[in-house]
Design a protein around this motif. Structure first.
Motif, mmCIF file in Angstrom:
data_model
loop_
_atom_site.group_PDB
_atom_site.id
_atom_site.type_symbol
_atom_site.label_atom_id
_atom_site.label_comp_id
_atom_site.label_asym_id
_atom_site.label_seq_id
_atom_site.Cartn_x
_atom_site.Cartn_y
_atom_site.Cartn_z
ATOM 1 N N HIS A 307 0.848 -1.195 0.000
ATOM 2 C CA HIS A 307 0.000 0.000 0.000
ATOM 3 C C HIS A 307 0.886 1.249 0.000
ATOM 4 C CE1 HIS A 307 -3.547 2.491 1.077
ATOM 5 N NE2 HIS A 307 -2.710 3.136 1.867
ATOM 6 N N PRO A 459 -5.130 4.321 5.071
ATOM 7 C CA PRO A 459 -6.155 3.502 4.401
ATOM 8 C C PRO A 459 -7.562 3.764 4.927
ATOM 9 C CG PRO A 459 -4.789 2.170 5.867
ATOM 10 C CD PRO A 459 -4.140 3.502 5.790
ATOM 11 N N ASP A 460 -8.529 3.562 4.055
ATOM 12 C CA ASP A 460 -9.915 3.882 4.380
ATOM 13 C C ASP A 460 -10.458 3.079 5.559
ATOM 14 O OD1 ASP A 460 -9.810 1.516 3.002
ATOM 15 O OD2 ASP A 460 -11.211 2.097 1.417
ATOM 16 N N PRO A 465 -8.440 8.669 3.980
ATOM 17 C CA PRO A 465 -9.072 8.947 2.688
ATOM 18 C C PRO A 465 -8.626 8.032 1.555
ATOM 19 C CG PRO A 465 -7.257 10.461 3.024
ATOM 20 C CD PRO A 465 -7.306 9.588 4.253
ATOM 21 N N CYS A 466 -7.617 7.190 1.789
ATOM 22 C CA CYS A 466 -7.019 6.424 0.690
ATOM 23 C C CYS A 466 -7.691 5.061 0.523
ATOM 24 C CB CYS A 466 -5.519 6.238 0.929
ATOM 25 S SG CYS A 466 -4.648 5.508 -0.475
ATOM 26 N N LYS A 467 -8.147 4.795 -0.670
ATOM 27 C CA LYS A 467 -8.756 3.510 -0.969
ATOM 28 C C LYS A 467 -7.706 2.409 -0.879
ATOM 29 C CE LYS A 467 -11.659 0.433 -2.664
ATOM 30 N NZ LYS A 467 -12.786 -0.098 -1.855
ATOM 31 N N SER A 468 -8.001 1.388 -0.079
ATOM 32 C CA SER A 468 -7.079 0.275 0.077
ATOM 33 C C SER A 468 -7.572 -0.920 -0.722
ATOM 34 C CB SER A 468 -6.958 -0.112 1.555
ATOM 35 O OG SER A 468 -6.261 -1.328 1.684
ATOM 36 N N PHE A 469 -6.646 -1.551 -1.417
ATOM 37 C CA PHE A 469 -6.993 -2.736 -2.198
ATOM 38 C C PHE A 469 -6.586 -4.017 -1.469
ATOM 39 C CE2 PHE A 469 -6.643 0.710 -5.259
ATOM 40 C CZ PHE A 469 -7.839 0.559 -5.966
ATOM 41 N N GLU A 472 -10.232 -7.753 2.694
ATOM 42 C CA GLU A 472 -10.737 -7.730 4.066
ATOM 43 C C GLU A 472 -10.476 -9.028 4.807
ATOM 44 O OE1 GLU A 472 -14.838 -6.768 3.984
ATOM 45 O OE2 GLU A 472 -14.529 -4.712 3.272
#
Length: 665
Positions: A307, A459-460, A465-469, A472
């Protein structure tokens, strides 16, 4: 023992002849090097063609040693003999200095060399090495070594700075350029001889500069700031490994990581690195990046991934450990699959470090790890999973040392101290010092993650605010389990069957485990799976002595298919009078996995009880698989007092859980 010190190559971006003119300014004394009181020429001669000069100097040094030490040995100064050979024809200068004082007790040999840069004729290289052999020095051998090394390091640090300073003096005197020696121009040679006072011919048996020298600017740019001693150890390890491997030598960054892991002890670093290189070859690790295929179950359920980067430009890896189904992953890809996944991540990290260093103006030597523990509970203490984790840690510590720059632990729950106590002993002390812990929700407050990760890259799932890939995680469906992926192997301590017991219960029957406790504040933990029907689970304590287990065990199993009554009921005891319930009764349903703990504050007998009340219409016996363990109080020093029992729907074993989810409590 002979100590050897090798310095990296220094590059002066001036022609050889100009550097020689600047170097001569160091004599007969040099205020910038106050340790050198005076150097007196005892021999000086030129060859007939004015191309070579041989010079011998006797140098008086005021070594920075303690006053009492000087008085003990009876000297205020020591003397060195310095022999220089300047060769203007080959454009080289060799210097050798040996100690005259205490020569029969201490042997010091320092060698220096100036020569033309092999790739740029307008630049000059300088390399330096020294050996120290303290044979016998009035019982002060260790002190003498420290003083000598301190002095050597100081000289190295001053060397390049002095040339720059003296070069300015040469330019101020109007000398802007000096032509190389020319056999046909005697007048020019005499002028060069007047300004330059050195030169050397390559002595017999001495090799030309080889591929194992290092440029100081290269070190600063790609390896970071190193002390003179560290630079010397790096060069020494490089040469040793080259001689050992007889082929490809690992990168300087790799050598440096292993040196740091062994506190720059070259012998220990060489042993560690040699073992790692054999391991890489045996398991073909160098091919992992190109050949590894990520299993589908990892793509869907492994909660980890790269990330962006932290504020220091380090690649950042996120692991949502609290959401990881350790048991499900092991039953899907096996322990070897989990190891291969980890190694692939480490190899990716090394590649990202190279890219980060290339994109930055400085060396990026380690990555950062962000571990989210939200959701962590006793299911993560499933013994085979913990042992697999320990094997992963040991493998990474042995083969990827000093790659972890910082570890940020967020949302650590109450159960975390148990896992940390077990795991931390297997983590190198230097690595443990890089861990930062944040419990609760304070990780976004001052002093938290924002000190280490840019605000726009939080990370969100942590409120950023950052979209994490990063996936989960979650429960691995039983449909993805692979038969034999995680099975018992002879002598394997990770074997499930070696620590888990299976029990069948008829209607109304109980199964109990008696745990005698003589260690207040110790922790009783349990992990069990309900394979069929509903089972009630309770923990009791009595001050009365129950049947003790054999000497080589820690518990006694009673009840079962042949006996319905609890051991407490058999004695006619009454709850609240003869024994007490210390954990409320928990009804566990078909397919659930239950983990929990209890701090045994008092001595006595503790009873883990499982009871089957009803059977299904087919009258099949209920089935249970369980494991329990007592964790000694001295390991935790009271940190477990807030632990609570936990249940989880992860790793369900019944057929009902074959879908993508199963009941949880």
């Amino acid at each position: 023992m002979v100590q050897e010190y090798i310095s990296p190559v220094r590059v002066h971006k001036y022609p050889f002849e100009m550097v020689m003119a600047a170097y001569e300014r160091r004599f007969p004394s040099c205020p910038q090097i106050p340790v050198v009181v005076e150097c007196v020429i005892t021999e000086d001669s030129w060859t007939a063609d004015n191309s070579q000069r041989l010079t011998t100097r006797r140098c008086q040094l005021n070594v920075e040693a303690p006053y009492l030490l000087k008085k003990m040995i009876g000297v205020d100064y020591i003397y060195f003999i310095q022999k220089n050979v300047l060769d203007l024809k080959t454009r080289t200068l060799d210097i050798e200095a040996t100690n005259e004082t205490f020569a029969n007790r201490v042997g010091v040999v320092e060698k220096c060399r100036y020569y033309v840069h092999p790739e740029n004729a307008q630049w000059t290289c300088f390399e330096q090495s020294a050996t120290l052999d303290v044979k016998n020095f009035f019982g002060l051998e260790s002190t003498v070594e420290k003083i000598a090394m301190k002095q050597y390091a100081a000289n190295i640090a001053k060397g390049k700075e002095l040339i720059e300073s003296f070069m300015k003096e040469v330019n101020d005197e109007g000398v802007k350029e000096l032509a190389p020696w020319n056999p046909k121009d005697d007048a020019a040679n005499l002028e060069l001889r007047r300004i330059v006072s050195r030169g050397t011919e390559l002595p017999k048996g001495q090799s030309q500069p080889d591929q194992y020298t290092l440029d100081s600017e290269y070190i600063k740019r790609h390896l970071g700031e190193l002390t003179p001693v560290q630079e010397a150890r790096l060069l020494q390890l490089r040469k040793w490994i080259a001689d050992l491997q007889k082929g490809k030598v690992p990168s300087d960054t790799t050598l440096l990581r292993f040196l740091r892991a062994r506190d720059f002890n070259v012998e220990k670093a060489r042993e560690m690195l040699s073992q790692s290189l054999l391991w890489r070859k045996k398991h073909q690790v160098d091919r992992l990046l190109s050949e590894y295929e990520t299993p589908d179950v990892v793509k869907q359920y492994f909660p980890g991934g790269w990330h962006h980067h932290d504020k220091d430009g380090r690649p950042l890896y996120i692991l949502r450990l609290g959401q990881m189904d350790v048991k499900g992953l092991l039953k899907s890809i096996g322990e070897d699959g989990l190891l291969k996944l980890t190694l692939h991540v480490c190899e990716e990290g090394l590649k990202l470090l190279e890219e980060a260093s290339g994109a930055s103006s400085r060396a990026v030597q380690a990555w950062s790890l962000l571990v989210d523990l939200d959701g962590l509970n006793m299911r993560h203490l499933w013994r085979p999973g913990v042992r697999a984790l320990l094997r992963v840690i040991q493998l990474v510590e042995a083969n990827y040392p000093e790659t972890m720059g910082r570890v940020l632990i967020v949302r650590a729950p109450r159960v975390f101290p148990i896992l940390w106590t077990i795991v931390s002993t297997f983590i190198d002390e230097n690595t443990r010092s890089k861990f930062l812990f944040y419990g609760g929700k304070d990780y976004l407050q001052p002093g938290g993650l924002l000190d280490y990760i840019p605000k726009d890259l939080i990370p969100d799932f942590l409120g950023g605010p950052c979209k994490s890939f990063v996936h989960e995680g979650g429960l691995v469906p039983k449909s993805l389990y692979v038969s034999g992926a995680f099975t018992e192997r002879e002598g394997d301590p990770l074997s499930e069957d070696s620590i888990y017991r299976s029990v069948s219960l008829g209607k109304g029957q109980v199964h109990e485990v008696i745990v005698p406790n003589r260690d207040p504040q110790s922790v009783l933990t349990w992990d069990f799976d309900v394979l069929r029907h509903d089972i009630a689970f309770t923990v009791y304590r009595t001050e009365h002595q129950l049947d003790h287990p054999p000497p080589d065990t820690t518990a006694l199993c009673v009840g079962g298919a042949d006996e319905a009554k609890s051991v407490l009921e058999q004695k006619g005891w009454r709850e609240g009078e003869h024994y007490h319930r210390v954990e409320p009764t928990l009804v566990c349903h078909d397919g659930e996995s239950i983990q929990g703990s209890h701090v045994m504050l008092e001595c006595g007998s503790y009873i883990l009880q499982w009871r089957c009340e009803l059977l299904d219409s087919a009258h099949r016996a209920a089935q249970l698989m369980y494991f329990h363990e007592t964790l000694a109080s001295h390991h935790y020093k009271g940190s477990m007092s807030s632990l609570q029992s936990g249940t989880s729907g992860f790793s369900c074993l019944s057929g009902k859980s074959a879908a993508s989810s199963c009941p949880s409590r």
